[in-house]
Design an enzyme around this catalytic site. Structure first.
Site, mmCIF file in Angstrom:
data_model
loop_
_atom_site.group_PDB
_atom_site.id
_atom_site.type_symbol
_atom_site.label_atom_id
_atom_site.label_comp_id
_atom_site.label_asym_id
_atom_site.label_seq_id
_atom_site.Cartn_x
_atom_site.Cartn_y
_atom_site.Cartn_z
ATOM 1 N N ASP A 49 0.841 -1.195 0.000
ATOM 2 C CA ASP A 49 0.000 0.000 0.000
ATOM 3 C C ASP A 49 0.877 1.245 0.000
ATOM 4 O O ASP A 49 1.636 1.477 0.933
ATOM 5 C CB ASP A 49 -0.916 0.006 1.221
ATOM 6 C CG ASP A 49 -1.846 1.202 1.201
ATOM 7 O OD1 ASP A 49 -2.849 1.145 0.458
ATOM 8 O OD2 ASP A 49 -1.560 2.197 1.890
ATOM 9 N N TYR A 54 3.424 9.961 0.444
ATOM 10 C CA TYR A 54 4.420 9.342 1.315
ATOM 11 C C TYR A 54 5.847 9.650 0.854
ATOM 12 O O TYR A 54 6.794 9.516 1.635
ATOM 13 C CB TYR A 54 4.245 7.820 1.384
ATOM 14 C CG TYR A 54 2.915 7.338 1.904
ATOM 15 C CD1 TYR A 54 2.045 8.180 2.596
ATOM 16 C CD2 TYR A 54 2.510 6.023 1.706
ATOM 17 C CE1 TYR A 54 0.821 7.724 3.061
ATOM 18 C CE2 TYR A 54 1.290 5.558 2.170
ATOM 19 C CZ TYR A 54 0.445 6.410 2.834
ATOM 20 O OH TYR A 54 -0.768 5.953 3.285
ATOM 21 N N LYS A 83 -2.144 6.178 -4.212
ATOM 22 C CA LYS A 83 -3.263 7.093 -3.975
ATOM 23 C C LYS A 83 -3.025 8.483 -4.545
ATOM 24 O O LYS A 83 -1.896 8.979 -4.575
ATOM 25 C CB LYS A 83 -3.520 7.220 -2.462
ATOM 26 C CG LYS A 83 -3.625 5.899 -1.727
ATOM 27 C CD LYS A 83 -3.882 6.097 -0.242
ATOM 28 C CE LYS A 83 -3.665 4.822 0.537
ATOM 29 N NZ LYS A 83 -2.253 4.471 0.715
ATOM 30 N N HIS A 116 -7.281 9.531 -2.056
ATOM 31 C CA HIS A 116 -6.766 9.416 -0.686
ATOM 32 C C HIS A 116 -7.743 9.982 0.355
ATOM 33 O O HIS A 116 -7.909 9.408 1.434
ATOM 34 C CB HIS A 116 -5.419 10.141 -0.595
ATOM 35 C CG HIS A 116 -4.514 9.620 0.460
ATOM 36 N ND1 HIS A 116 -3.142 9.586 0.331
ATOM 37 C CD2 HIS A 116 -4.765 9.091 1.692
ATOM 38 C CE1 HIS A 116 -2.597 9.075 1.418
ATOM 39 N NE2 HIS A 116 -3.561 8.770 2.260
#
Length: 308
Positions: A49, A54, A83, A116
């Site tokens: 994931d 990130y 996402k 997201h």
């Protein structure tokens, strides 16, 4: 242990491993995620994931590429989720954002692309408009499946009413102190699978999204008693609970010990009585409230939500 035998079939027929590795890492080690993904693949993880926000899609892509080159896995063995971030909800921005993630990951396609959050900034874009561009990502072959994250029942209902390609997934925070039963049941009734992020309640959190505060009580006597019965750790019981109520947990770790432990949850199953006892630990305790966005129209957690 490989997750090959533990697959969940999504509403569009694609299959997803029943447990994955979360890749948001609060660490000063720039290579921690790459190392974790390599280790995870060796331990049998096949579901990863990710998210553009990130900032580590490049690392994850390098790890996957190396393991494919080593012959440990093939691309079709790996399930990759990433996402769309909140500042790229404009329909014109969605496809370029998806392509950027693919380039960073070094992939030709995603298995699952998620919105997201339901809100966006600096401009508030209707997520229904964003979703139309997400559907184009499927039609262009950029991703096999599309879904959402952090959507509430009202938002999902509105999306389902307008979607031509329905979301296969809603990724939400879920753990023993936030079991999300009502939202889970709604998703399942609509053929939407549920991924459970922060399955341990993001211990040690210190970021803006997950401010310091109470920890999820993995040491609960209820959990400890069940763990003793099955000769498992408390964390393994917490993960098994999430699996047994029909969610796909994505614990994150860079520790070899924890990576190995977290995947070792497919050799036991909780009874209905044990699940019921764990459900009573519900506290409505959200570790990722994203309260800095509670002034936005589509902030999903506040009822009634604040309106501009």
């Amino acid at each position: 242990m490989s997750l090959k035998a533990n697959l969940i079939t999504l509403s569009n027929g694609h299959k997803i491993p029943a447990l994955g590795l979360g890749t948001w890492q609060g660490t000063d080690d720039p290579g921690a995620v790459e190392k974790a993904v390599k280790l995870a693949i060796d331990f049998g993880y096949r579901h990863f994931d990710c998210a553009s926000v990130y900032g580590n899609e490049n690392e994850i892509g390098k790890a996957i590429k190396q393991k494919i080159e080593e012959g440990v896995v093939k691309r079709e063995d790996i399930y990759i989720v990433t996402k769309l971030w909140n500042d790229e909800h404009d329909p014109k921005a969605v496809i370029p954002a998806c392509k950027r993630s693919l380039k960073k990951l070094g992939l030709n396609y995603l298995d699952l692309y998620l919105v997201h959050w339901p809100f966006s900034y600096p401009d508030e874009v209707d997520f229904v408009e964003t979703w139309r561009a997400m559907e184009e990502c499927v039609k262009l072959g950029l991703t096999h499946s599309i879904g959402v994250s952090n959507f509430n029942i009202e938002q999902l209902t509105r999306l389902l009413d307008s979607a031509s390609i329905k979301p296969v997934m809603n990724q939400i925070e879920a753990h023993i102190n936030l079991n999300q039963k009502e939202l889970r049941d709604f998703c399942h009734s609509k053929g939407i699978a549920v991924t459970a992020y922060s399955p341990f309640g993001a211990p040690g959190r210190d970021s803006v999204f997950q401010p310091p505060g109470p920890e999820v009580n993995l040491d609960s006597p209820v959990i400890a008693e069940i763990a003793k019965k099955y000769k498992k750790s408390n964390s393994q019981v917490a993960l098994r609970y999430l699996i047994d109520v029909g969610t796909i947990p994505i614990p994150k770790s860079s520790s070899k010990k924890h990576l190995e432990s977290n995947i070792d949850v497919f050799d036991f199953k909780l009874t209905e009585e044990e699940i019921s006892a764990i459900e009573k630990l519900e506290r409505g305790f959200r570790t990722c409230p994203a309260t800095q966005f509670n002034n936005l129209k589509e902030y999903p957690f506040q009822e009634p939500r604040k309106k501009k």
